[in-house]
Design a protein around this motif. Structure first.
Motif, PDB file in Angstrom:
ATOM      1  N   ASP A  72       0.816  -1.216   0.000  1.00  0.00           N
ATOM      2  CA  ASP A  72       0.000   0.000   0.000  1.00  0.00           C
ATOM      3  C   ASP A  72       0.849   1.265   0.000  1.00  0.00           C
ATOM      4  O   ASP A  72       0.464   2.271  -0.602  1.00  0.00           O
ATOM      5  N   SER A  73       2.002   1.238   0.668  1.00  0.00           N
ATOM      6  CA  SER A  73       2.854   2.428   0.669  1.00  0.00           C
ATOM      7  C   SER A  73       3.426   2.687  -0.718  1.00  0.00           C
ATOM      8  O   SER A  73       3.604   3.834  -1.128  1.00  0.00           O
ATOM      9  N   LEU A  74       3.676   1.611  -1.475  1.00  0.00           N
ATOM     10  CA  LEU A  74       4.157   1.752  -2.849  1.00  0.00           C
ATOM     11  C   LEU A  74       3.057   2.343  -3.732  1.00  0.00           C
ATOM     12  O   LEU A  74       3.315   3.216  -4.569  1.00  0.00           O
ATOM     13  N   VAL A  75       1.828   1.886  -3.527  1.00  0.00           N
ATOM     14  CA  VAL A  75       0.686   2.426  -4.266  1.00  0.00           C
ATOM     15  C   VAL A  75       0.547   3.914  -3.961  1.00  0.00           C
ATOM     16  O   VAL A  75       0.399   4.738  -4.872  1.00  0.00           O
ATOM     17  N   SER A  76       0.619   4.269  -2.684  1.00  0.00           N
ATOM     18  CA  SER A  76       0.488   5.679  -2.279  1.00  0.00           C
ATOM     19  C   SER A  76       1.588   6.536  -2.882  1.00  0.00           C
ATOM     20  O   SER A  76       1.335   7.646  -3.363  1.00  0.00           O
ATOM     21  N   LYS A  77       2.801   6.030  -2.866  1.00  0.00           N
ATOM     22  CA  LYS A  77       3.938   6.775  -3.417  1.00  0.00           C
ATOM     23  C   LYS A  77       3.761   6.990  -4.918  1.00  0.00           C
ATOM     24  O   LYS A  77       3.983   8.086  -5.436  1.00  0.00           O
ATOM     25  N   PHE A  78       3.344   5.930  -5.621  1.00  0.00           N
ATOM     26  CA  PHE A  78       3.113   6.025  -7.059  1.00  0.00           C
ATOM     27  C   PHE A  78       2.045   7.064  -7.367  1.00  0.00           C
ATOM     28  O   PHE A  78       2.220   7.917  -8.241  1.00  0.00           O
ATOM     29  N   LEU A  79       0.917   7.004  -6.651  1.00  0.00           N
ATOM     30  CA  LEU A  79      -0.169   7.951  -6.883  1.00  0.00           C
ATOM     31  C   LEU A  79       0.258   9.379  -6.571  1.00  0.00           C
ATOM     32  O   LEU A  79      -0.084  10.312  -7.310  1.00  0.00           O
ATOM     33  N   ALA A  80       1.010   9.560  -5.498  1.00  0.00           N
ATOM     34  CA  ALA A  80       1.484  10.900  -5.129  1.00  0.00           C
ATOM     35  C   ALA A  80       2.406  11.467  -6.204  1.00  0.00           C
ATOM     36  O   ALA A  80       2.311  12.651  -6.559  1.00  0.00           O
ATOM     37  N   GLN A  81       3.299  10.635  -6.723  1.00  0.00           N
ATOM     38  CA  GLN A  81       4.193  11.089  -7.794  1.00  0.00           C
ATOM     39  C   GLN A  81       3.404  11.507  -9.026  1.00  0.00           C
ATOM     40  O   GLN A  81       3.692  12.536  -9.638  1.00  0.00           O
ATOM     41  N   ALA A  82       2.424  10.697  -9.386  1.00  0.00           N
ATOM     42  CA  ALA A  82       1.631  10.992 -10.580  1.00  0.00           C
ATOM     43  C   ALA A  82       0.849  12.291 -10.412  1.00  0.00           C
ATOM     44  O   ALA A  82       0.786  13.116 -11.332  1.00  0.00           O
ATOM     45  N   LYS A  83       0.275  12.487  -9.235  1.00  0.00           N
ATOM     46  CA  LYS A  83      -0.541  13.680  -8.999  1.00  0.00           C
ATOM     47  C   LYS A  83       0.302  14.946  -8.886  1.00  0.00           C
ATOM     48  O   LYS A  83      -0.169  16.037  -9.174  1.00  0.00           O
ATOM     49  N   SER A  84       1.567  14.801  -8.497  1.00  0.00           N
ATOM     50  CA  SER A  84       2.432  15.970  -8.357  1.00  0.00           C
ATOM     51  C   SER A  84       3.163  16.315  -9.653  1.00  0.00           C
ATOM     52  O   SER A  84       3.920  17.274  -9.696  1.00  0.00           O
ATOM     53  N   ALA A  85       2.931  15.572 -10.695  1.00  0.00           N
ATOM     54  CA  ALA A  85       3.657  15.765 -11.952  1.00  0.00           C
ATOM     55  C   ALA A  85       3.224  17.007 -12.726  1.00  0.00           C
ATOM     56  O   ALA A  85       3.882  17.399 -13.671  1.00  0.00           O
ATOM     57  N   GLY A  86       2.116  17.600 -12.346  1.00  0.00           N
ATOM     58  CA  GLY A  86       1.656  18.798 -13.035  1.00  0.00           C
ATOM     59  C   GLY A  86       0.837  18.497 -14.288  1.00  0.00           C
ATOM     60  O   GLY A  86       0.525  19.395 -15.053  1.00  0.00           O
ATOM     61  N   ASP A  87       0.488  17.252 -14.489  1.00  0.00           N
ATOM     62  CA  ASP A  87      -0.345  16.840 -15.624  1.00  0.00           C
ATOM     63  C   ASP A  87      -1.666  16.361 -15.046  1.00  0.00           C
ATOM     64  O   ASP A  87      -1.710  15.362 -14.334  1.00  0.00           O
ATOM     65  N   SER A  88      -2.730  17.063 -15.357  1.00  0.00           N
ATOM     66  CA  SER A  88      -4.026  16.759 -14.741  1.00  0.00           C
ATOM     67  C   SER A  88      -4.534  15.354 -15.080  1.00  0.00           C
ATOM     68  O   SER A  88      -5.254  14.754 -14.293  1.00  0.00           O
ATOM     69  N   GLN A  89      -4.151  14.809 -16.228  1.00  0.00           N
ATOM     70  CA  GLN A  89      -4.629  13.476 -16.611  1.00  0.00           C
ATOM     71  C   GLN A  89      -3.831  12.352 -15.973  1.00  0.00           C
ATOM     72  O   GLN A  89      -4.340  11.249 -15.791  1.00  0.00           O
ATOM     73  N   LEU A  90      -2.574  12.611 -15.650  1.00  0.00           N
ATOM     74  CA  LEU A  90      -1.690  11.549 -15.177  1.00  0.00           C
ATOM     75  C   LEU A  90      -2.186  10.917 -13.876  1.00  0.00           C
ATOM     76  O   LEU A  90      -2.128   9.701 -13.707  1.00  0.00           O
ATOM     77  N   GLY A  91      -2.708  11.717 -12.960  1.00  0.00           N
ATOM     78  CA  GLY A  91      -3.219  11.187 -11.699  1.00  0.00           C
ATOM     79  C   GLY A  91      -4.386  10.237 -11.905  1.00  0.00           C
ATOM     80  O   GLY A  91      -4.477   9.191 -11.261  1.00  0.00           O
ATOM     81  N   GLY A  92      -5.281  10.578 -12.826  1.00  0.00           N
ATOM     82  CA  GLY A  92      -6.418   9.714 -13.123  1.00  0.00           C
ATOM     83  C   GLY A  92      -5.989   8.388 -13.737  1.00  0.00           C
ATOM     84  O   GLY A  92      -6.522   7.328 -13.398  1.00  0.00           O
ATOM     85  N   ILE A  93      -5.007   8.448 -14.628  1.00  0.00           N
ATOM     86  CA  ILE A  93      -4.506   7.219 -15.246  1.00  0.00           C
ATOM     87  C   ILE A  93      -3.812   6.360 -14.189  1.00  0.00           C
ATOM     88  O   ILE A  93      -3.972   5.139 -14.162  1.00  0.00           O
ATOM     89  N   ALA A  94      -3.052   7.009 -13.300  1.00  0.00           N
ATOM     90  CA  ALA A  94      -2.363   6.279 -12.229  1.00  0.00           C
ATOM     91  C   ALA A  94      -3.368   5.590 -11.308  1.00  0.00           C
ATOM     92  O   ALA A  94      -3.169   4.432 -10.917  1.00  0.00           O
ATOM     93  N   SER A  95      -4.452   6.267 -10.977  1.00  0.00           N
ATOM     94  CA  SER A  95      -5.489   5.658 -10.135  1.00  0.00           C
ATOM     95  C   SER A  95      -6.128   4.462 -10.829  1.00  0.00           C
ATOM     96  O   SER A  95      -6.367   3.420 -10.213  1.00  0.00           O
ATOM     97  N   GLU A  96      -6.388   4.619 -12.117  1.00  0.00           N
ATOM     98  CA  GLU A  96      -6.967   3.518 -12.886  1.00  0.00           C
ATOM     99  C   GLU A  96      -5.999   2.327 -12.925  1.00  0.00           C
ATOM    100  O   GLU A  96      -6.410   1.176 -12.781  1.00  0.00           O
ATOM    101  N   LEU A  97      -4.703   2.626 -13.097  1.00  0.00           N
ATOM    102  CA  LEU A  97      -3.704   1.556 -13.145  1.00  0.00           C
ATOM    103  C   LEU A  97      -3.639   0.808 -11.817  1.00  0.00           C
ATOM    104  O   LEU A  97      -3.623  -0.425 -11.796  1.00  0.00           O
ATOM    105  N   THR A  98      -3.635   1.530 -10.706  1.00  0.00           N
ATOM    106  CA  THR A  98      -3.572   0.837  -9.411  1.00  0.00           C
ATOM    107  C   THR A  98      -4.841   0.021  -9.167  1.00  0.00           C
ATOM    108  O   THR A  98      -4.771  -1.066  -8.601  1.00  0.00           O
TER     109      THR A  98
END
Length: 198
Positions: free
Chosen positions: A27-53
């Motif tokens: 779960d900590s790896l999932v959280s880290k991955f999602l946090a990285q995606a959401k902080s990337a400055g790309d509004s779509q990347l966080g949604g794709i990361a959530s879908e991937l997890t």
């Protein structure tokens, strides 16, 4: 005899507990991955990361006691969080070829590969000059599991003259997965163009 029986029970319980711990995606790896995606400055990347997890968790839940394949799910996220997108793609693509998967599990593994590819394309090519339309087509098609509309767009991105070496490697991996033989044909065409008169 009682000691042997107690040792077997203890070993079985230890294996079940530790096996289940190591088999699950951290779960900590999932959280880290999602946090990285959401902080990337790309509004779509966080949604794709959530879908991937979500896809990874669904696939993991379907695997039951197949700890070997479950361990590979962590490799996908671990590679992504470590900035190793190419290794993450390779791990994601290899999931569907794992031994002893049911047809449903194979389909879920392919979904993980598709969404992982969409994530890589969005992350690495969304800002590529002149490629935004093709990137959007690739991402939406792969997320929907529709490969055919993505292939021409993948070829267009792969032919972009502004690609860095890392981008070339990533798009080649995606092209080889969804349009096998594309890179060989492109290399042959490039070789022919080097001859005088072409």
């Amino acid at each position: 005899m009682k000691k042997l029986f107690a040792a077997i029970i203890t070993a079985t319980i230890f294996y079940q507990v530790t096996g289940n711990l190591f088999a699950q995606v951290d779960d900590s790896l999932v959280s880290k991955f999602l946090a990285q995606a959401k902080s990337a400055g790309d509004s779509q990347l966080g949604g794709i990361a959530s879908e991937l997890t979500d896809k990874i968790k669904s696939f993991g839940a379907s695997l039951g006691d197949n700890a070997a394949v479950k361990g590979k799910l962590g490799e996908v996220l671990g590679s992504f969080t470590g900035g190793k997108d190419s290794a993450a793609l390779t791990s994601a693509f290899n999931l569907a070829t794992a031994a002893k998967l049911t047809p449903q599990q194979t389909d879920l593994a392919k979904q993980v590969g598709n969404v992982a590819s969409a994530y890589v394309v969005q992350k690495n090519f969304a800002s590529l000059d002149g490629a935004q339309g093709d990137v959007a087509t690739i991402v939406s098609s792969l997320r929907a599991g529709k490969i055919a509309p993505a292939i021409p767009a993948i070829k267009n991105v792969a032919g972009n003259a502004q690609l860095t070496d890392t981008q070339k490697q990533l798009i080649t991996s995606v092209a080889d997965k969804y349009a096998p033989g594309f890179q060989k044909a492109k290399n042959a065409l490039d070789s022919i163009k080097k001859f005088p008169g072409f």
